[in-house]
Design an enzyme around this catalytic site. Structure first.
Site, PDB file in Angstrom:
ATOM      1  N   LYS A 120       7.855  12.344   3.355  1.00 52.96           N
ATOM      2  CA  LYS A 120       7.449  12.083   1.973  1.00 52.96           C
ATOM      3  C   LYS A 120       7.217  13.367   1.189  1.00 52.96           C
ATOM      4  O   LYS A 120       7.455  13.407  -0.015  1.00 52.96           O
ATOM      5  CB  LYS A 120       6.217  11.177   1.911  1.00 52.96           C
ATOM      6  CG  LYS A 120       6.542   9.744   2.325  1.00 52.96           C
ATOM      7  CD  LYS A 120       5.511   8.749   1.822  1.00 52.96           C
ATOM      8  CE  LYS A 120       5.993   7.322   2.089  1.00 52.96           C
ATOM      9  NZ  LYS A 120       5.094   6.289   1.626  1.00 52.96           N
ATOM     10  N   LYS A 203      14.841   3.678   7.204  1.00 53.09           N
ATOM     11  CA  LYS A 203      14.121   2.407   7.096  1.00 53.09           C
ATOM     12  C   LYS A 203      14.141   1.888   5.665  1.00 53.09           C
ATOM     13  O   LYS A 203      14.229   2.650   4.717  1.00 53.09           O
ATOM     14  CB  LYS A 203      12.689   2.544   7.638  1.00 53.09           C
ATOM     15  CG  LYS A 203      11.620   2.796   6.610  1.00 53.09           C
ATOM     16  CD  LYS A 203      10.242   2.611   7.202  1.00 53.09           C
ATOM     17  CE  LYS A 203       9.188   2.875   6.135  1.00 53.09           C
ATOM     18  NZ  LYS A 203       8.995   1.781   5.193  1.00 53.09           N
ATOM     19  N   LYS A 206       9.829   0.122   0.023  1.00 50.12           N
ATOM     20  CA  LYS A 206       9.674  -0.337  -1.354  1.00 50.12           C
ATOM     21  C   LYS A 206       9.761   0.818  -2.335  1.00 50.12           C
ATOM     22  O   LYS A 206      10.070   0.615  -3.497  1.00 50.12           O
ATOM     23  CB  LYS A 206       8.403  -1.164  -1.529  1.00 50.12           C
ATOM     24  CG  LYS A 206       7.096  -0.507  -1.181  1.00 50.12           C
ATOM     25  CD  LYS A 206       5.937  -1.451  -1.534  1.00 50.12           C
ATOM     26  CE  LYS A 206       5.057  -1.768  -0.335  1.00 50.12           C
ATOM     27  NZ  LYS A 206       4.235  -0.623   0.115  1.00 50.12           N
TER      28      LYS A 206
HETATM   29  P1  ATP Z   1       6.291   2.961   0.773  1.00 55.45           P
HETATM   30  O1  ATP Z   1       7.738   3.285   0.615  1.00 55.45           O
HETATM   31  O2  ATP Z   1       5.504   2.998  -0.506  1.00 55.45           O
HETATM   32  O3  ATP Z   1       5.628   3.750   1.896  1.00 55.45           O
HETATM   33  P2  ATP Z   1       6.657   0.757   2.576  1.00 55.45           P
HETATM   34  O4  ATP Z   1       7.746  -0.223   2.324  1.00 55.45           O
HETATM   35  O5  ATP Z   1       6.844   1.764   3.645  1.00 55.45           O
HETATM   36  O6  ATP Z   1       6.273   1.435   1.184  1.00 55.45           O
HETATM   37  P3  ATP Z   1       3.868   0.388   3.346  1.00 55.45           P
HETATM   38  O7  ATP Z   1       2.871  -0.148   2.379  1.00 55.45           O
HETATM   39  O8  ATP Z   1       3.869   1.864   3.602  1.00 55.45           O
HETATM   40  O9  ATP Z   1       5.324  -0.083   2.861  1.00 55.45           O
HETATM   41  O10 ATP Z   1       3.721  -0.361   4.733  1.00 55.45           O
HETATM   42  C1  ATP Z   1       3.165  -1.663   4.840  1.00 55.45           C
HETATM   43  C2  ATP Z   1       3.488  -2.273   6.184  1.00 55.45           C
HETATM   44  O11 ATP Z   1       4.889  -2.638   6.218  1.00 55.45           O
HETATM   45  C3  ATP Z   1       3.265  -1.358   7.379  1.00 55.45           C
HETATM   46  O12 ATP Z   1       2.761  -2.140   8.442  1.00 55.45           O
HETATM   47  C4  ATP Z   1       4.647  -0.870   7.707  1.00 55.45           C
HETATM   48  O13 ATP Z   1       4.795  -0.491   9.073  1.00 55.45           O
HETATM   49  C5  ATP Z   1       5.489  -2.094   7.381  1.00 55.45           C
HETATM   50  N1  ATP Z   1       6.862  -1.716   7.034  1.00 55.45           N
HETATM   51  C6  ATP Z   1       7.238  -0.928   5.997  1.00 55.45           C
HETATM   52  N2  ATP Z   1       8.575  -0.814   5.968  1.00 55.45           N
HETATM   53  C7  ATP Z   1       9.043  -1.528   7.030  1.00 55.45           C
HETATM   54  C8  ATP Z   1      10.349  -1.782   7.554  1.00 55.45           C
HETATM   55  N3  ATP Z   1      11.417  -1.274   6.966  1.00 55.45           N
HETATM   56  N4  ATP Z   1      10.468  -2.567   8.649  1.00 55.45           N
HETATM   57  C9  ATP Z   1       9.367  -3.092   9.253  1.00 55.45           C
HETATM   58  N5  ATP Z   1       8.113  -2.881   8.819  1.00 55.45           N
HETATM   59  C10 ATP Z   1       7.943  -2.109   7.720  1.00 55.45           C
HETATM   60 MG    MG Z   2       5.342   3.275   3.956  1.00 49.18          MG
END
Ligand code: ATP
Ligand code: MG
Length: 341
Positions: A120, A203, A206
């Site tokens: 990040k 991965k 969002k």
């Molecule tokens: P950001 O990009 O803002 O970090 P994010 O999509 O990674 O958003 P988080 O809020 O950081 O979402 O994570 C929330 C939960 O979703 C965590 O438990 C994380 O492990 C899970 N998660 C995030 N992305 C994935 C993915 N691609 N596959 C499975 N689990 C995920």
């Molecule tokens: Mg995340």
């Protein structure tokens, strides 16, 4: 699972960083619901708004909207605010207070090795916020301020949970106590790491700048079908066994997504679709995804029409959360030697 003196308690959080992806749903939320309904744990789920300003300072109205929308997502996915404690982090000040203690427990070297920090912050780490660097210490506090024993997360959070265990162990060791539990990560199922639809080696997130890379829970049926149709794949048909997905990250991703949505194993997906070309398989996957996600998105819009009710739910959740966090923080302060009159 190891026996501990601690009440079996689940904590997990999601950042209100804008939207919710299929990755968040399959890797986190859907499993939060299972743990809630199973009944063997007390379940606590949090919108971690203090984490959501670590990457950038978000306009205030946007953050408020994102937090309410995330709350609507939790409820639409099946979290019941009576059964689980559901709230936003900033309304429970003990998270940030314990995080300060943990900033003094964690070592710079530990934090610098976190891959999320490296990813990040990117090449310009000098310009990243101190909050982004300290993020995992706040996450450890989020978990340990409840003495949570189990944390369901996606694979990407494994390293942060190891750090949480290191922080708990160092605190306990340095003060000669058995105060914080050594938390178990719960990383299970076919979709612990849902990949980016345009690049199966990254991965799904969002916060990815490109919307084509992910399915959002708020996407309509046409958008879902289009994104799946345009997802990167290879020209080979689907193999007969999971081993045949080796070296085919994009193909593997679509099979895993199908399996997680249908609640079957990846091998069972291949049993049904071996020999199919992706044109065909993608249509089946799009139908399945729309089937499972449309009710959630409809319910989210319904809930979003009454923001005052969402705020009420979060306020009530925060009160319940503080019944746990206030005494744990106080005991921590006593262990550390913070004077109280
Ligand atoms: P950001 O990009 O803002 O970090 P994010 O999509 O990674 O958003 P988080 O809020 O950081 O979402 O994570 C929330 C939960 O979703 C965590 O438990 C994380 O492990 C899970 N998660 C995030 N992305 C994935 C993915 N691609 N596959 C499975 N689990 C995920
Ligand atoms: Mg995340």
């Amino acid at each position: 699972m190891a026996e501990t003196q601690f009440t079996p308690r689940v904590f997990s959080g999601i950042q209100p960083s804008g939207g919710l992806t299929l990755g968040n749903y399959l890797g986190a939320m859907k499993r939060f619901v299972t743990m809630q309904d199973e009944g063997s744990f007390e379940t606590i789920y949090c919108m971690v708004d203090l984490h959501a300003i670590t990457a950038r300072l978000v306009p205030a109205d946007e953050l408020r909207h994102n937090t309410r929308e995330l709350c609507a997502g939790f409820i639409a996915a099946g979290i019941d605010p009576e059964k689980s404690i559901l709230f936003n982090q900033s309304q429970v000040p003990e998270h940030a207070q314990l995080a300060w203690i943990f900033n003094c427990v964690a070592r710079m070297g530990w934090m610098g090795r976190m891959t999320q920090w490296k990813d990040k912050a990117g090449k310009n780490a000098e310009a990243a916020s101190l909050g982004l660097f300290a993020y995992p210490a706040l996450m450890a506090a989020d978990i340990l301020v409840y003495h949570a024993t189990h944390v369901p997360v996606g694979e990407d959070q494994k390293q942060h949970l190891e750090l949480t265990r290191d922080i708990a162990a160092k605190f306990n060791h340095d003060y000669g106590v058995e105060f914080f539990p050594v938390t178990e990560p719960v990383i299970e199922g076919a979709a612990t790491r849902v990949m980016n639809l345009q690049d199966g080696t990254k991965k799904m997130s969002k916060s990815d700048p490109s919307d084509k890379t992910r399915i959002n829970l708020t996407d309509d049926a046409d958008a879902i079908a289009k994104k799946i149709r345009k997802a990167k794949t290879d020209p080979e048909p689907l193999p007969e066994a999971v081993a045949g997905l080796e070296g085919r990250p994009d193909a593997r991703n679509l099979v895993n997504i199908y399996a997680a949505l249908a609640d079957i194993t990846p091998q069972a997906v291949l049993d049904q679709h071996a020999g199919a070309l992706f044109g065909h398989f993608k249509m089946a996957l799009a139908d399945l995804a729309v089937d499972k996600l449309a009710p959630i998105s409809t319910e989210m819009s319904r809930l979003m029409a009454d923001p005052a009710e969402i705020d009420r739910i979060l306020g009530r959740g925060a009160e319940r959360a503080r019944e746990i966090t206030v005494p744990i923080l106080q005991q921590t302060y006593d262990i550390v030697g913070m004077l109280r009159s």
